[in-house]
Design a protein around this motif. Sequence first.
Motif, mmCIF file in Angstrom:
data_model
loop_
_atom_site.group_PDB
_atom_site.id
_atom_site.type_symbol
_atom_site.label_atom_id
_atom_site.label_comp_id
_atom_site.label_asym_id
_atom_site.label_seq_id
_atom_site.Cartn_x
_atom_site.Cartn_y
_atom_site.Cartn_z
ATOM 1 N N VAL A 124 0.800 -1.224 0.000
ATOM 2 C CA VAL A 124 0.000 0.000 0.000
ATOM 3 C C VAL A 124 0.833 1.274 0.000
ATOM 4 O O VAL A 124 0.556 2.199 -0.757
ATOM 5 C CB VAL A 124 -0.969 -0.001 1.205
ATOM 6 C CG1 VAL A 124 -1.778 1.271 1.250
ATOM 7 C CG2 VAL A 124 -1.884 -1.201 1.143
ATOM 8 N N LEU A 125 1.841 1.372 0.841
ATOM 9 C CA LEU A 125 2.616 2.600 0.978
ATOM 10 C C LEU A 125 4.075 2.354 0.644
ATOM 11 O O LEU A 125 4.714 1.448 1.208
ATOM 12 C CB LEU A 125 2.488 3.159 2.401
ATOM 13 C CG LEU A 125 3.262 4.434 2.700
ATOM 14 C CD1 LEU A 125 2.736 5.594 1.848
ATOM 15 C CD2 LEU A 125 3.170 4.783 4.175
ATOM 16 N N ASN A 126 4.588 3.186 -0.255
ATOM 17 C CA ASN A 126 5.978 3.102 -0.665
ATOM 18 C C ASN A 126 6.577 4.499 -0.646
ATOM 19 O O ASN A 126 5.864 5.494 -0.757
ATOM 20 C CB ASN A 126 6.079 2.561 -2.103
ATOM 21 C CG ASN A 126 5.330 1.271 -2.272
ATOM 22 O OD1 ASN A 126 5.709 0.252 -1.722
ATOM 23 N ND2 ASN A 126 4.248 1.309 -3.024
ATOM 24 N N ASN A 172 0.708 2.937 -8.720
ATOM 25 C CA ASN A 172 0.376 4.343 -8.938
ATOM 26 C C ASN A 172 1.633 5.063 -9.424
ATOM 27 O O ASN A 172 2.661 5.032 -8.756
ATOM 28 C CB ASN A 172 -0.114 4.945 -7.621
ATOM 29 C CG ASN A 172 -0.534 6.377 -7.732
ATOM 30 O OD1 ASN A 172 -0.440 6.994 -8.781
ATOM 31 N ND2 ASN A 172 -0.990 6.923 -6.629
ATOM 32 N N PRO A 173 1.572 5.734 -10.568
ATOM 33 C CA PRO A 173 2.773 6.399 -11.083
ATOM 34 C C PRO A 173 3.076 7.743 -10.408
ATOM 35 O O PRO A 173 4.119 8.330 -10.660
ATOM 36 C CB PRO A 173 2.432 6.623 -12.568
ATOM 37 C CG PRO A 173 0.945 6.731 -12.585
ATOM 38 C CD PRO A 173 0.441 5.824 -11.489
ATOM 39 N N THR A 174 2.187 8.232 -9.555
ATOM 40 C CA THR A 174 2.395 9.555 -8.954
ATOM 41 C C THR A 174 2.917 9.453 -7.526
ATOM 42 O O THR A 174 2.720 8.451 -6.838
ATOM 43 C CB THR A 174 1.083 10.360 -8.946
ATOM 44 O OG1 THR A 174 0.126 9.690 -8.131
ATOM 45 C CG2 THR A 174 0.542 10.533 -10.343
ATOM 46 N N THR A 218 1.137 5.613 -3.012
ATOM 47 C CA THR A 218 0.165 4.619 -2.552
ATOM 48 C C THR A 218 -0.272 3.788 -3.749
ATOM 49 O O THR A 218 -0.787 4.326 -4.730
ATOM 50 C CB THR A 218 -1.053 5.287 -1.891
ATOM 51 O OG1 THR A 218 -1.486 6.369 -2.705
ATOM 52 C CG2 THR A 218 -0.713 5.815 -0.518
ATOM 53 N N SER A 219 -0.001 2.514 -3.676
ATOM 54 C CA SER A 219 -0.369 1.562 -4.714
ATOM 55 C C SER A 219 -1.025 0.369 -4.030
ATOM 56 O O SER A 219 -0.962 0.234 -2.814
ATOM 57 C CB SER A 219 0.873 1.098 -5.485
ATOM 58 O OG SER A 219 1.511 2.196 -6.100
#
Length: 166
Positions: free
Chosen positions: A41-43, A129-131, A122-123
Amino acid sequence: MRLMFLFSMIAFLADQASKYWVVHVMEIWKRPDMLPVIPPVLNFSYGENRGINFGLFASDNDVMRWVLIGLAVVICVAVVFWMRKRRQPLIVHASAGFLIGGALGNVVDRMWYGYVLDFLNTSCCGWVNPTVYNVADVFIVVGALGMIFFANEGKDDPKKGRKKGA
């Protein structure tokens, strides 16, 4: 008003401290890939935003940098004046403070670096997610939503014979 300024300082300091830690201490800019924090979820992933949200209106032109700084400062001043003229619940003062503190955090980045430092990504679930965004962006969104949903605009205050918050 004091509450608004307290929350703006909290947002500003949290933003600047997080950027300093992740970018300068962890040196996330040296990593070619994402650093998982709470997978998936969080990177953390280093980004330089020369535009507004999602890089819209991005430009290496120094004039655009100062236009965005000026726009953010004008918005902050407008929020302060809007809050001074209206009686609002405490949650709206906190929300206004979050919005102002986040905006000023990004202003400082633009002044120091020429761009806004972003590092949160956040993916989820196979979708990448690219942003990237930062803590200031979170405070800006939370602050704006709090002001939209909790402001006392247009509600009458029968004790004063005028609109509540006016």
